[in-house]
Motif scaffolding. Structure first.
Motif, short mmCIF file in Angstrom:
data_model
loop_
_atom_site.label_atom_id
_atom_site.label_comp_id
_atom_site.label_asym_id
_atom_site.label_seq_id
_atom_site.Cartn_x
_atom_site.Cartn_y
_atom_site.Cartn_z
N TYR A 47 0.85 -1.19 0.00
CA TYR A 47 0.00 0.00 0.00
C TYR A 47 0.89 1.25 0.00
O TYR A 47 1.70 1.45 0.92
N THR A 48 0.75 2.07 -1.02
CA THR A 48 1.52 3.31 -1.12
C THR A 48 0.67 4.48 -0.66
O THR A 48 -0.45 4.69 -1.17
N ILE A 49 1.18 5.24 0.31
CA ILE A 49 0.45 6.38 0.86
C ILE A 49 1.23 7.65 0.55
O ILE A 49 2.38 7.81 0.99
N ASN A 50 0.63 8.52 -0.23
CA ASN A 50 1.26 9.79 -0.60
C ASN A 50 0.91 10.87 0.43
O ASN A 50 -0.28 11.10 0.70
N VAL A 51 1.92 11.49 1.00
CA VAL A 51 1.74 12.51 2.03
C VAL A 51 2.35 13.82 1.57
O VAL A 51 3.54 13.87 1.22
N TRP A 52 1.54 14.88 1.56
CA TRP A 52 2.04 16.22 1.26
C TRP A 52 2.16 17.00 2.57
O TRP A 52 1.24 16.96 3.41
N VAL A 53 3.25 17.73 2.71
CA VAL A 53 3.49 18.52 3.91
C VAL A 53 3.73 19.97 3.50
O VAL A 53 4.68 20.27 2.77
N GLU A 54 2.85 20.85 3.94
CA GLU A 54 3.02 22.28 3.65
C GLU A 54 4.15 22.85 4.51
O GLU A 54 4.26 22.55 5.70
N LYS A 108 -6.79 12.98 -8.14
CA LYS A 108 -5.66 12.32 -7.50
C LYS A 108 -4.99 13.22 -6.45
O LYS A 108 -3.80 13.51 -6.51
N PRO A 109 -5.75 13.65 -5.45
CA PRO A 109 -5.10 14.44 -4.38
C PRO A 109 -4.21 13.52 -3.55
O PRO A 109 -4.29 12.29 -3.66
N PRO A 110 -3.35 14.08 -2.71
CA PRO A 110 -2.57 13.22 -1.81
C PRO A 110 -3.50 12.46 -0.88
O PRO A 110 -4.60 12.93 -0.56
N HIS A 111 -3.08 11.31 -0.46
CA HIS A 111 -3.90 10.58 0.52
C HIS A 111 -3.96 11.35 1.83
O HIS A 111 -4.98 11.33 2.53
N VAL A 340 -7.37 13.88 5.21
CA VAL A 340 -7.29 12.64 4.43
C VAL A 340 -8.24 12.78 3.24
O VAL A 340 -9.35 13.31 3.37
N PHE A 341 -7.80 12.27 2.08
CA PHE A 341 -8.59 12.39 0.86
C PHE A 341 -8.82 11.02 0.22
O PHE A 341 -7.97 10.13 0.31
N ARG A 342 -9.96 10.87 -0.42
CA ARG A 342 -10.18 9.74 -1.31
C ARG A 342 -9.85 10.18 -2.73
O ARG A 342 -9.77 11.38 -3.01
N GLN A 343 -9.66 9.23 -3.57
CA GLN A 343 -9.35 9.53 -4.95
C GLN A 343 -10.45 9.02 -5.87
O GLN A 343 -11.36 8.31 -5.44
N ARG A 344 -10.39 9.41 -7.11
CA ARG A 344 -11.33 8.88 -8.13
C ARG A 344 -10.53 8.01 -9.11
O ARG A 344 -9.59 8.52 -9.73
N PRO A 345 -10.87 6.72 -9.22
CA PRO A 345 -11.88 6.00 -8.42
C PRO A 345 -11.40 5.80 -6.99
O PRO A 345 -10.20 5.95 -6.70
N PHE A 346 -12.34 5.42 -6.11
CA PHE A 346 -12.03 5.24 -4.70
C PHE A 346 -10.93 4.20 -4.52
O PHE A 346 -10.95 3.14 -5.14
N SER A 355 -4.46 5.32 5.48
CA SER A 355 -4.24 6.76 5.35
C SER A 355 -4.75 7.50 6.58
O SER A 355 -4.11 8.44 7.08
N MET A 356 -5.92 7.07 7.07
CA MET A 356 -6.50 7.73 8.23
C MET A 356 -5.66 7.49 9.48
O MET A 356 -5.43 8.41 10.29
N GLU A 357 -5.15 6.28 9.66
CA GLU A 357 -4.32 5.99 10.83
C GLU A 357 -2.98 6.73 10.75
O GLU A 357 -2.48 7.23 11.76
N LEU A 358 -2.42 6.81 9.56
CA LEU A 358 -1.17 7.55 9.40
C LEU A 358 -1.39 9.03 9.68
O LEU A 358 -0.58 9.69 10.34
#
Length: 469
Positions: A47-54, A108-111, A340-346, A355-358
């Protein structure tokens, strides 16, 4: 026969497309349905989780992505979920809007997104609520105002991470020299019963009692409209109502501007540029604002400059800001949240769970890490003892913080449409207008102008004019 098979195949395809479209629509209306804290994690899948940090916003510096903080956080998460890959990306604050809009258009937002600001941003219908991962019984572990900031409609839309509260500060020594009536005013203020916004005239009458104790015991930073903005929110109950109606009419605004001017004319409060801290630390003011938590970190700087009238932080009492308490008081100042974001498709319930736990882990650990300088407060209260101990602050400071950060009941949550409208109205109309008032470029006539501009703004969105008109 062949044409019949083609028709059947096309019918099946159409039904599949319609079904998928219906499911996506259902997810858009009820995104929490897709979230399952117990979703099964496939041990054979990566499982790949993409994280963006401002980065680059406000006073707080986020650790660089190569820092040990992030490496340890990833290591801790992978010890529980070894079949995950976490991809970190740093996004400078000026670039975040454009990068997010591009990603959202593509579906495709970051997870996970760690970002902050003065007013909580709900980015898109792709943003997921955290409710199912934060049961009611666990919500008391967070600063109430931090949860209130991320409340949109019936949901909490991000994990609160860190708070950089906007406060006022009082001198314990100067307060001790006040008359009984003057001391009572500061006591009410500290208890959150003065500037609650529920009765501006009563607050004005009480504050005017301070003039007998000496000239301009209160000092406000010149050029900052924070107090007027905060009171506008509290007095009106959130500026915008549930149906997009304008709650802040010219009458309420005129009353606030009258109070603002009267405090100056009657010698209770002075607008100060440049010497706000100097006057306070040298014992010339009873209370100043707006300030941040940083005022408790000035011990060494004050000593170097020869200011020894006040012991820091022992002699500095934090006060709730005007409008920061009462029925419609809210947590004021900058905050950091992890969404946390979902993507299309889910992307599926398993990846959404991870993603939520991370995001939860990032919010807690980043909140502590970025608060170690004393410029901010972790939103997750179980971390406070460790945080306070590291700064050398004790039980008195903890009690003071709990008192000022837990007074506000929070603004009424609005639907996504009107939540964003309120944010835009504040940034585009109310704050610039009040900035002109406090800088002396405009006067009481600003009340009429602001109501007109806000009315036009809401009308364009399908809202209504001032309530009762």
């Amino acid at each position: 026969m062949h044409s019949r098979r083609v028709r059947i195949a096309l019918a099946v395809l159409v039904l599949a497309v319609v079904g998928l479209g219906g499911w996506q629509l259902f997810l858009w209306r009820y995104p929490e349905i897709a979230l399952d804290p117990e979703a099964e994690i496939d041990p054979e899948r990566i499982y790949t989780i993409n994280v963006w940090v401002e980065t680059g916003r406000a006073l707080v510096k986020v650790p660089e992505l190569e820092a040990e903080f992030w490496q340890q956080l990833i290591s801790d998460f992978k010890s529980a979920y070894p079949n995950t890959e976490i991809v970190l990306r740093e996004v400078p604050a000026p670039d975040l809007e454009g990068e997010m809009q591009k990603a959202l258009r593509q579906g495709k937002p970051p997870h996970v997104l760690a970002a902050g600001g003065q007013w909580f941003r709900l980015w898109s219908e792709l943003q997921l609520p955290i409710d199912r991962f934060l049961p009611e019984g666990q919500r008391e572990q967070y600063v109430p105002g931090a949860l209130g900031k991320v409340a949109v409609g019936d949901h909490l839309m991000a994990w609160p991470c860190q708070i950089q509260p906007r406060l006022w500060a009082a001198s314990r020594r100067e307060a001790g020299r006040l008359s009984a009536s003057g001391a009572a005013v500061l006591d009410e203020w500290r208890a959150g019963l003065l500037w609650s916004g529920d009765d501006p005239q009563a607050a004005k009458d009480k504050l005017l009692k301070l003039r007998d104790a000496g000239p301009n015991l209160l000092a406000h930073q010149f050029g900052s409209s924070a107090a007027l903005v905060d009171l506008s929110l509290a007095v009106s109950g959130g500026i915008i109502g549930q149906k997009g109606e304008l709650l802040l009419d010219r009458g309420l605004m005129a009353s606030l501007l009258d109070t603002w001017q009267a405090l100056q004319d009657e010698g209770v409060m002075e607008l100060v540029q440049g010497t706000l801290l100097t006057d306070f630390l040298s014992g010339k003011r009873a209370a100043i604002g707006p300030v941040g938590l940083w005022i408790w970190t000035l011990k060494k700087e004050a000593a170097l400059r020869g200011y020894r009238t006040l012991a820091i932080p022992e002699d500095i009492i934090l006060l709730p800001p005007p409008g920061g308490s009462g029925d419609h008081g809210c947590l004021l100042g900058a905050t950091v949240e992890v969404a946390v974001f979902r993507q299309r498709p889910f992307q599926g319930a398993a990846l959404a769970r991870l993603s939520m736990e991370l995001a939860r882990d990032i919010s807690r650990k980043l909140g502590l890490e970025t608060s170690r300088t004393g410029l901010g407060v972790p939103a997750y209260k179980p971390l406070w003892d460790e945080w306070l101990s590291g700064l050398g602050w004790g039980a008195d400071q903890k009690a003071n913080l709990e008192q000022v950060l837990e007074r506000g009941a929070g603004l009424p949550p609005l639907s996504p449409k009107w939540h964003e409208a309120r944010r835009q109205l504040l940034l585009q109309i109310l704050i610039p207008g009040l900035d002109q008032v406090v800088s002396g470029q405009s006067g009481p006539e600003m009340a009429d102008r602001l109501e007109e501009e806000m009315r036009i703004f809401l009308k364009g969105l399908g809202g209504k004019g001032p309530q009762g008109k």
